[in-house]
Structure formats: structure tokens, C-alpha cells
Design a protein around this motif. Structure first.
Motif, mmCIF file in Angstrom:
data_model
loop_
_atom_site.group_PDB
_atom_site.id
_atom_site.type_symbol
_atom_site.label_atom_id
_atom_site.label_comp_id
_atom_site.label_asym_id
_atom_site.label_seq_id
_atom_site.Cartn_x
_atom_site.Cartn_y
_atom_site.Cartn_z
ATOM 1 N N GLY A 106 0.601 -0.966 0.295
ATOM 2 C CA GLY A 106 0.451 -0.320 -0.426
ATOM 3 C C GLY A 106 1.137 0.903 -0.664
ATOM 4 N N ALA A 107 0.361 1.900 -0.430
ATOM 5 C CA ALA A 107 0.744 3.078 -0.951
ATOM 6 C C ALA A 107 1.647 4.331 0.928
ATOM 7 C CB ALA A 107 0.264 4.502 -1.795
ATOM 8 N N TYR A 131 -2.116 15.125 3.402
ATOM 9 C CA TYR A 131 -2.080 13.907 4.414
ATOM 10 C C TYR A 131 -1.246 13.647 5.596
ATOM 11 C CZ TYR A 131 -2.549 8.604 3.006
ATOM 12 O OH TYR A 131 -2.537 7.723 3.426
ATOM 13 N N TYR A 134 2.614 11.926 5.646
ATOM 14 C CA TYR A 134 3.714 12.829 5.387
ATOM 15 C C TYR A 134 4.319 13.633 6.415
ATOM 16 C CZ TYR A 134 1.306 12.430 0.818
ATOM 17 O OH TYR A 134 0.466 11.981 -0.664
ATOM 18 N N CYS A 181 0.723 15.795 -3.132
ATOM 19 C CA CYS A 181 -0.069 14.847 -4.139
ATOM 20 C C CYS A 181 -1.385 15.464 -4.775
ATOM 21 C CB CYS A 181 -1.516 14.227 -2.888
ATOM 22 S SG CYS A 181 -2.177 13.421 -2.597
ATOM 23 N N ASN A 185 -5.785 14.712 -1.857
ATOM 24 C CA ASN A 185 -6.476 14.227 -0.776
ATOM 25 C C ASN A 185 -5.862 15.322 0.420
ATOM 26 O OD1 ASN A 185 -7.813 13.537 1.511
ATOM 27 N ND2 ASN A 185 -6.441 11.563 1.507
ATOM 28 N N ASP A 213 2.459 12.012 -4.551
ATOM 29 C CA ASP A 213 1.498 10.517 -4.392
ATOM 30 C C ASP A 213 0.863 10.875 -5.608
ATOM 31 O OD1 ASP A 213 -0.466 9.055 -3.884
ATOM 32 O OD2 ASP A 213 -0.231 10.055 -1.458
ATOM 33 N N ALA A 215 -2.374 8.045 -5.587
ATOM 34 C CA ALA A 215 -3.058 7.310 -5.272
ATOM 35 C C ALA A 215 -5.215 7.630 -6.275
ATOM 36 C CB ALA A 215 -3.064 6.745 -4.088
ATOM 37 N N TYR A 216 -4.291 8.598 -6.404
ATOM 38 C CA TYR A 216 -6.229 9.140 -7.392
ATOM 39 C C TYR A 216 -5.605 9.825 -8.970
ATOM 40 C CZ TYR A 216 -7.482 9.495 -1.782
ATOM 41 O OH TYR A 216 -7.820 8.881 -0.568
ATOM 42 N N SER A 244 -1.361 3.152 -5.856
ATOM 43 C CA SER A 244 -2.079 2.150 -4.969
ATOM 44 C C SER A 244 -3.427 1.904 -5.609
ATOM 45 C CB SER A 244 -2.491 2.577 -3.750
ATOM 46 O OG SER A 244 -3.377 1.595 -3.444
ATOM 47 N N SER A 246 -5.823 1.049 -3.706
ATOM 48 C CA SER A 246 -6.559 1.067 -2.786
ATOM 49 C C SER A 246 -7.852 1.665 -3.542
ATOM 50 C CB SER A 246 -6.283 1.385 -1.533
ATOM 51 O OG SER A 246 -5.615 1.135 -1.127
ATOM 52 N N LYS A 247 -7.783 2.683 -4.336
ATOM 53 C CA LYS A 247 -8.904 3.736 -4.156
ATOM 54 C C LYS A 247 -9.447 3.416 -6.453
ATOM 55 C CE LYS A 247 -7.929 5.078 -0.504
ATOM 56 N NZ LYS A 247 -7.193 6.391 -0.049
ATOM 57 N N ARG A 255 -5.134 -4.650 0.142
ATOM 58 C CA ARG A 255 -3.434 -4.620 0.312
ATOM 59 C C ARG A 255 -2.626 -4.102 -0.533
ATOM 60 N NH1 ARG A 255 -4.744 -0.321 2.254
ATOM 61 N NH2 ARG A 255 -2.544 -0.319 2.732
HETATM 62 C C1 LIG Z 1 -6.348 6.388 0.480
HETATM 63 C C2 LIG Z 1 -5.043 7.430 0.198
HETATM 64 C C3 LIG Z 1 -3.673 6.589 -0.079
HETATM 65 C C4 LIG Z 1 -3.466 5.173 -0.503
HETATM 66 O O1 LIG Z 1 -2.775 4.067 0.412
HETATM 67 P P1 LIG Z 1 -3.085 2.880 0.766
HETATM 68 O O2 LIG Z 1 -2.377 2.452 1.957
HETATM 69 O O3 LIG Z 1 -2.397 2.064 -0.764
HETATM 70 O O4 LIG Z 1 -4.394 2.037 0.736
HETATM 71 C C5 LIG Z 1 -2.281 7.211 -0.591
HETATM 72 N N1 LIG Z 1 -2.592 8.173 -0.017
HETATM 73 C C6 LIG Z 1 -3.187 9.484 -0.248
HETATM 74 C C7 LIG Z 1 -3.262 10.252 0.016
HETATM 75 C C8 LIG Z 1 -4.137 8.019 -0.166
HETATM 76 O O5 LIG Z 1 -5.703 9.479 0.602
#
Ligand SMILES: *Cc1c(COP(=O)(O)O)cnc(C)c1O
Length: 407
Positions: A106-107, A131, A134, A181, A185, A213, A215-216, A244, A246-247, A255
Motif C-alpha cells: 500500500g501507498a 495528508y 507525510y 499529492c 486528498n 503521491d 493514489a487518485y 496504489s 486501493s482507490k 492491500r
Molecule cells: C488512500 C490514500 C493512499 C492509499 O493508501 P494505501 O495504503 O495504498 O491504501 C495514499 N495516499 C493518499 C493521499 C491517500 O488518500
């Protein structure tokens, strides 16, 4: 006598999510029978797509037979997945070799671990609001100094405001490491090609490293917006990218993520490939690889069918975002993000504080949001709404806000 890492005591004990839970609980106790709707949470809610389930099931099935069973795999990730990720990047016009890509669980962990490969004396810049990982990881690594008046004196904060569209200008002073990022987020802002090019130019001039980052990235709908920092010329020399499943694929509980450390990336006193090999050393020392089942699922995500199916789920969340955005706009609220990101950043009315507006939404509309001030000083006066949720709940929450909150 053993001693504790004192840096942990410097952490600003943000009670953000605990405070939200406490206030929500109190409201429920005082208003029995009232249903509370949650629009605050950055967690996926929709089931995995069929081909991804098939991939995960294949991963499980392989463990059931002696001929296909696997134990520990490569710490850096399954070679097939690293190759598939290189192909994913090639579709963005980016050339990466599999050994520049490190699969992880995961990130979040990667974003916390990555700065451990850099010296303790690096000056770190973060966006404000940010976020929290960091910041907190750098506090733990001893780069922050004591938390004073809402900031850490050792860190540099890049202001994200309505005036700059929540994308900061490059630092005016020298820094060594910059976290970015995008899509962001919590603000939902997305940096343009030219804004990222400014950061790449800054990093090259100052021999700084960007930790990007993404992730989105799969929530970007505007094709002109960059989905990877490596779409910017010169970024291979100065940027690390985190991403990631994840999203983009609903893997928040499964994971799986990855980190790109290009061979081209150099910092003071290193030759090409050395930063990559230090991260490799860190991972092989402290990490034993992502789950083989999760990686089989990740391979399914990256197939054409998987990409199509995951895209439908992303579209579902983005339709939620549109419903929230348009509902709040009709009400006359000043709203940002939500077009290329699953977060909507809402300016509170009448210069109200984040927490006062949280109470207005909770008391008036029975909707729970996330107070922006929990993400940093400049988040004060905003709240974050999330597009992750079931459609019927989102519709209900937006209707309740439009019917019950007076601006
Ligand atoms: C959700 C998110 C992640 C992803 O985290 P994982 O550990 O891969 O679930 C990474 N960076 C940001 C800013 C996020 O909001």
C-alpha cells in the motif's frame, strides 16, 4: 535502561477521527432514532469487479496445489506484476523498467517509509492542508522540531488556498524533499502539466526530490491533466512516485500498492541507480513482499477487462461526486474539487470554523463530514466531503443538506 524514540512525543496528537466519532456518538445519544449519514470517510464501499474477484480466487486456488503453491516471493513484487505496471506506464507514454517499480502492501506505508532513505538533515516541504502521513513520518525521523503554534518549525509548508486553486507555488526558499499529492486528498485539486513542470524545474535546480503521491490518478477525467509525474520531462531525474490499487480498484482492504524509483534519480553524492538500490536494500531488509493473493488480484486489475470494470466503479464514485458538488452549489456554497478527484472541499459559510460547520451539518442535516482543520492550519474554514459511499446514501445526505441547511 531502554529509552523511547522521543520523536514520537513530538507528534501533534490529532484527535480528528476520534473527535468526529465522539461528537457523532453524542449527537446520536441526544437524538435517538435519528439516522446519521456519513459523507466524510475516505474508504471504498463498492464490491470488487468480477474479473478482479476471479484473479484473487486464482491466487487462492494456486495455493491449494503443490505444483502452483508459492511461499515468499520477491520482496520487490512478482515479476509479472512489475512488468504489467511497466505496461500501464507505457500507455501514458512513460518508459519504465520493471526493476524501477517496487510492489508494496500500500501507498500509505511507502509514503511513510520512503524518506527513511534520505539523510536526517534534509529540509522537507509539504502542502498545507496535507495528508497527515507525510508530516508524521518526518516527525518520527527527526526532521520536524517541536510542534509549536500548529506547525513544525523544521518543516516547510506550501500554502494551498482558494487563490492558487489549492495547488501551491514552488518554494521561495531552498528545500530538499517535496511531497505532492495530485489529485489531492483532501482538497480534490489536480495539478496541471505546467504546474508540475514548475516543480520539476525547481527540483532539478535545487537537486531536490519530489515524492509524488498519485493514489487518485484513476479519478482524473480531464485527459489534459497528468496522471503521473513522469509525464513531465525531466521528472525521472528528480521524482519518486507512489500509487496504489486501493482507490482505483477497491483494494483498501486487500492491500496492494507500488513505488517507482527511477534509475535516473540522483541525489547529492550518488550515481545513477544508487537511490534505487538503497530503496531496494530498505525493502529487502524490512519488507517480505506483498501478499501473493493480492498480487494475483492486481494482475487482474491491470488486464484490459479489469481496467474497464474498475473504471465503471470509479465512474460510480465520480457520479456521487457530481451529485454532492451540484447539490452544494445549488445551495450557494463555495465548493472545490470533485471533478477529477473523489473529494469535495467545501468553504464554510460566513467564515465559520471547520468544527462549527461540522456541527451545522450534523445538527441540521444529520450529515457527518471531515473538518478541514484536521489536515493542517490552512484547512481551517473548510470541510471535506467524500464521494465514496452507496448512491442511495449520498442522494439522501445531499437532499438532507439542501433541505435543512440555510446559507
Ligand atoms: C488512500 C490514500 C493512499 C492509499 O493508501 P494505501 O495504503 O495504498 O491504501 C495514499 N495516499 C493518499 C493521499 C491517500 O488518500
Amino acid at each position: 535502561m531502554a529509552t523511547i524514540n522521543q520523536n514520537y512525543s513530538k507528534l501533534n496528537s490529532s484527535y480528528l477521527f476520534a473527535d468526529i466519532a465522539k461528537r457523532t456518538k453524542l449527537f446520536k445519544e441526544n437524538n435517538p432514532g435519528v439516522e446519521v449519514m456519513r459523507l466524510g470517510i475516505g474508504n471504498t464501499t463498492e464490491p470488487l469487479s468480477p474479473s478482479v474477484i476471479q484473479g484473487l480466487a486464482l491466487g487462492v486456488h494456486k495455493l491449494s496445489e503443490v505444483t502452483t503453491y508459492t511461499g515468499y516471493g520477491d520482496e520487490q513484487g512478482d515479476a509479472r506484476l512489475r512488468t504489467a505496471l511497466a505496461v500501464y506506464y507505457s500507455q501514458l507514454g512513460i518508459t519504465l523498467q520493471p526493476d524501477e517499480i517496487f510492489v508494496s502492501d500500500g501507498a500509505k506505508a511507502d509514503s511513510a517509509n520512503i524518506s527513511s532513505i534520505f539523510g536526517a538533515d534534509n529540509i522537507v516541504a509539504v502542502q498545507d492542508p496535507v495528508y497527515p502521513v507525510y508530516v508524521d513520518s518526518n516527525v518520527i525521523y527527526g526532521r520536524s522540531g517541536p510542534y509549536t503554534d500548529g506547525v513544525y518549525p523544521g518543516l516547510r509548508y506550501l500554502a494551498c488556498t482558494a487563490e492558487n486553486g489549492f495547488i501551491p507555488d514552488v518554494p521561495r526558499e531552498h528545500v530538499d524533499i517535496i511531497y505532492l499529492c495530485s489529485p489531492n486528498n483532501p482538497t480534490g485539486a489536480v495539478a496541471t502539466h505546467s504546474q508540475l513542470a514548475d516543480f520539476v524545474a525547481y527540483a532539478r535546480e535545487h537537486q531536490a526530490v519530489l515524492i509524488f503521491d498519485a493514489a487518485y490518478s484513476s479519478f482524473i477525467t480531464d485527459p489534459s491533466l497528468p496522471r503521473s509525474i513522469y509525464e513531465i520531462e525531466g521528472a525521472m531525474e528528480c521524482a519518486i512516485e507512489l500509487n496504489s490499487f486501493s482507490k482505483s480498484a477497491g483494494f483498501t482492504g486487500v492491500r496492494l500498492g507500488w513505488c517507482v524509483v527511477p534509475m535516473e534519480l540522483v541525489v547529492q553524492g550518488t550515481a545513477k541507480g544508487e537511490v534505487n538500490s538503497v530503496w531496494n536494500r530498505r525493502q529487502t531488509t524490512m519488507f517480505n513482499g506483498a501478499s501473493n493473493i493480492a498480487q494475483e488480484g492486481g494482475l487482474a486489475v491491470l488486464t484490459e477487462q479489469g481496467q474497464m470494470e474498475c473504471g465503471l466503479i470509479v465512474n460510480y464514485y465520480m457520479e456521487n461526486a457530481r451529485i454532492i458538488l451540484e447539490g452544494l452549489q445549488r445551495l450557494g456554497l463555495n465548493v472545490f474539487g470533485g471533478v477529477n478527484a473523489p473529494y469535495i472541499w467545501v468553504k464554510t459559510q460566513n467564515r465559520m470554523s471547520s468544527w462549527d460547520f461540522f456541527e451545522v451539518l450534523l445538527e441540521g442535516a444529520h450529515v457527518v463530514c471531515t473538518p478541514g482543520v484536521g489536515f493542517g492550519r490552512l484547512g481551517e474554514g473548510y470541510v471535506r466531503l467524500s464521494a465514496f459511499g452507496h448512491r442511495e446514501n449520498v442522494l439522501q445526505a445531499v437532499e438532507s443538506i439542501t433541505r435543512n441547511v440555510r446559507i
